[in-house]
Design an enzyme around this catalytic site. Structure first.
Site, PDB file in Angstrom:
ATOM      1  N   ASP A 161      -2.766  19.208 -16.472  1.00 11.75           N
ATOM      2  CA  ASP A 161      -4.204  18.975 -16.302  1.00 11.75           C
ATOM      3  C   ASP A 161      -4.495  17.481 -16.229  1.00 11.75           C
ATOM      4  O   ASP A 161      -5.339  17.053 -15.453  1.00 11.75           O
ATOM      5  CB  ASP A 161      -5.028  19.620 -17.428  1.00 11.75           C
ATOM      6  N   SER A 183      -8.985  23.761 -16.271  1.00 14.09           N
ATOM      7  CA  SER A 183      -8.811  22.410 -16.807  1.00 14.09           C
ATOM      8  C   SER A 183      -9.282  22.374 -18.267  1.00 14.09           C
ATOM      9  O   SER A 183      -8.562  21.922 -19.171  1.00 14.09           O
ATOM     10  CB  SER A 183      -9.624  21.429 -15.951  1.00 14.09           C
ATOM     11  N   LYS A 187      -6.634  22.691 -21.895  1.00 13.91           N
ATOM     12  CA  LYS A 187      -6.621  21.658 -22.944  1.00 13.91           C
ATOM     13  C   LYS A 187      -6.929  22.284 -24.302  1.00 13.91           C
ATOM     14  O   LYS A 187      -6.313  21.957 -25.305  1.00 13.91           O
ATOM     15  CB  LYS A 187      -7.674  20.585 -22.652  1.00 13.91           C
TER      16      LYS A 187
HETATM   17  N1  URA Z   1     -14.116  18.739 -17.978  1.00 10.52           N
HETATM   18  C1  URA Z   1     -12.793  18.979 -17.882  1.00 10.52           C
HETATM   19  O1  URA Z   1     -12.058  18.805 -18.838  1.00 10.52           O
HETATM   20  N2  URA Z   1     -12.313  19.401 -16.727  1.00 10.52           N
HETATM   21  C2  URA Z   1     -13.073  19.624 -15.636  1.00 10.52           C
HETATM   22  O2  URA Z   1     -12.562  20.026 -14.616  1.00 10.52           O
HETATM   23  C3  URA Z   1     -14.460  19.374 -15.729  1.00 10.52           C
HETATM   24  C4  URA Z   1     -14.955  18.923 -16.922  1.00 10.52           C
END
Ligand code: URA
Length: 435
Positions: A161, A183, A187
Site C-alpha cells: 500500500d 488501501s 493498513k
Molecule cells: N486514505 C488511505 O489510506 N488510502 C486511500 O486510498 C485514501 C485515503
C-alpha cells in the site's frame, strides 16, 4: 502468469482471481513489477472497478505484503481512526491525544497526502526530529509502554500500500472505490487494531462526491473489516468545505495544538473531533453512553490532559516538543497576505476541492512522486457556509513561497468562495453512521 495479462484482463473489465491479485501485489512489492505497469493496472481498476471479492482479496494481499502485527501482547484493546481523505482534516492530531488521555490505547498507522487531500504523516513531519517510520518492534514496544503510537507506512507494515499509495497520488488513480477501501483496510488489518472508526468523507473535497458513493465505500470497508475479525464503524461526514480553518502542513499542526490548548477553533472542527473521539470511547466501552463519552472528551481538553497526551506522543517519537509548547517557533512562509470579500451576502460555498488543489499548487502537496513538500505554505479559511459577511470581510489568508505563487493562489481562491443574496443554511457535519 504475467503482469501484462493481468492488466489486460482488468482493462477488459474481467474479474481477477485471488492468485492473480496476489501475484500482482507481491511482484510490485518486490520491485519485480515496475511502477508503469502498476500505474496502468491502477487506472484499469479505476475505470472498470472490482467486485467485493476482488477488493477483499486485494486488501488481504496488501495487508500480507509485509509484517502483520498482533497487538494482544501489548494491550488488551487498541483503537484506530482513519479518514478517507479531505481538506483541512487534521482530526487525527486531535482525536488521538483526546482518546489516549481518556484511557483508551491508540495504535495508529497513517498515510501521506493524496491528490488534493492532506495526510497526517506530512503534517507531523513539520515537527523537527519526529520519527514516523517505526519498525514493528518499536511500534509494539511504544504501544505496550505508553498506549499511544503513530507510524507511517514503515518498511514492515503493508509496504504494497505504501508504494501504491504514492503512485496513485501522481497518476490520477486515487478516487477508485476498491483502491481506497483496500488501501485503508490493509493498513488497519496489518496494524492489528481491534476497533476501527472510519471517517468516510463526502463532498467536493472528498474522493467520494455523493452520499451514495460514500455509503457504499463505508459498507465495503465495514464488511472487509468484519471478515478480518475487527469491529469497524464508519461515520459519514461532510467535506464540501475545508474542515476548520487551516489547510497546509504547519498551519494544520498549529490549529491542532490550538484546539488541544483549549483556544478557540472553528465550531465544525471542534464538533467533529469531539464526536469522533466520543465514538471511539464508546467503541472502547470507556463510558456506557455516547453523551458520557462526549463529556469525557470535552473534559480532557479543558483539563489539559489531551494536550499533555499530544506532547507525550510527539516526545516519544523524538519530535521537538518545544514546537508544541511554543508553536510560534514554526517557520513561516515568506509571503502571507489575506484576500477580502468584494461583496456582502451569505456564504453559499467554500469549495473544499478548489482550496485543496490551491494548497497543492502552493507546495503543500505533491504533483509528482519525487516532489518535496513545503511545510510552511497553505491557506487559512476564514468563512463557513451559512455565515453572513460584509463587503471587505477576510476570505482567505494565503501563506506562499513567492509573490507569484500568492497571485496564482489568490486568483484561484477568488472562485472558491461563492456568495448568495438569499439566506443559506450551514452544511451538516455528519450524514450518518454505518456499523
Ligand atoms: N486514505 C488511505 O489510506 N488510502 C486511500 O486510498 C485514501 C485515503
Amino acid at each position: 502468469m504475467n503482469a501484462v495479462d493481468i492488466i489486460i484482463k482488468k482493462r477488459d473489465g474481467k474479474a481477477l482471481s485471488t492468485e492473480e491479485i496476489r501475484f500482482f501485489i507481491d511482484g510490485y512489492t518486490r520491485d519485480e513489477i515496475p511502477d508503469y505497469q502498476a500505474a496502468a493496472w491502477a487506472m484499469a481498476v479505476l475505470c472498470k472497478g472490482m467486485t467485493e471479492k476482488e477488493t477483499a482479496d486485494l486488501t488481504v494481499a496488501m495487508a500480507e505484503s509485509g509484517e502483520t502485527l498482533d497487538l494482544d501482547g501489548a494491550v488488551h484493546v487498541a483503537v484506530d481512526k482513519h479518514s478517507t481523505g479531505g481538506v483541512g482534516d487534521k482530526t487525527t492530531l486531535i482525536v488521538q491525544p483526546i482518546v489516549t488521555a481518556c484511557g483508551l490505547a491508540v495504535a495508529k498507522m497513517s498515510g501521506r497526502g493524496l491528490g488534493f487531500s492532506g495526510g497526517t504523516i506530512d503534517k507531523l513531519e513539520s515537527i523537527p526530529g519526529i520519527k514516523l517510520d517505526l519498525t514493528k518492534e518499536e511500534f509494539l514496544q511504544q504501544l505496550k509502554d505508553h498506549k499511544t503510537v503513530l507510524s507511517g507506512q514503515s518498511v514492515d507494515l503493508a509496504p504494497a500500500d505504501g508504494k501504491l499509495y504514492a503512485l496513485r497520488d501522481v497518476t490520477g488513480t486515487v478516487p477508485a472505490m476498491p483502491l481506497i477501501a483496500s488501501s485503508i483496510m490493509s493498513k488497519k488489518i496489518a496494524a492489528g487494531t481491534h476497533l476501527i472508526l472510519l471517517d468516510v468523507k463526502v463532498g467536493n473535497g472528498a474522493f467520494m462526491e455523493t452520499l451514495d458513493q460514500a455509503r457504499t465505500l463505508a459498507e465495503l470497508m465495514v464488511s472487509i473489516g468484519k471478515q478480518a475479525g475487527r469491529t469497524v464503524k464508519a461515520e459519514l461526514s461532510d467535506m464540501n468545505q475545508p474542515l476548520g480553518s487551516a489547510v497546509g502542513n504547519i498551519l494544520e499542526v498549529k490549529e491542532a495544538i490550538a484546539f488541544l490548548k483549549g483556544e478557540p477553533v472553528p465550531h465544525d472542527l471542534y464538533d467533529h473531533c469531539i464526536e469522533s473521539s466520543a465514538q471511539l470511547l464508546l467503541m472502547g466501552k470507556i463510558q456506557p453512553t455516547l453523551d458520557e463519552c462526549r463529556a469525557l472528551a470535552i473534559s480532557s481538553v479543558k483539563d489539559g490532559s489531551a494536550f499533555e497526551s499530544l506532547r507525550k506522543l510527539i516526545g516519544l517519537q523524538h519530535g521537538d516538543t518545544s514546537y508544541i509548547d511554543h508553536p510560534e517557533k514554526f517557520l513561516l512562509a515568506p509571503v502571507i497576505r489575506t484576500i477580502f470579500s468584494p461583496a456582502k451576502g451569505w456564504v453559499k460555498e467554500v469549495n473544499a476541492r478548489k482550496v485543496g488543489e490551491t494548497s497543492v499548487l502552493l507546495g503543500a502537496g505533491r504533483e509528482k512522486k519525487s516532489d518535496t513538500i513545503d511545510h510552511r505554505v497553505g491557506i487559512l479559511v476564514h468563512q463557513k457556509v451559512g455565515e453572513y459577511i460584509e463587503k471587505g470581510a477576510p476570505l482567505f489568508t494565503i501563506h506562499a513561497n513567492s509573490e507569484q505563487d500568492f497571485e496564482q493562489a489568490a486568483a484561484r481562491l477568488a472562485e472558491a468562495c461563492v456568495l448568495s443574496q438569499e439566506k443559506v443554511k450551514p452544511l451538516p457535519q455528519f450524514y450518518g453512521i454505518v456499523e
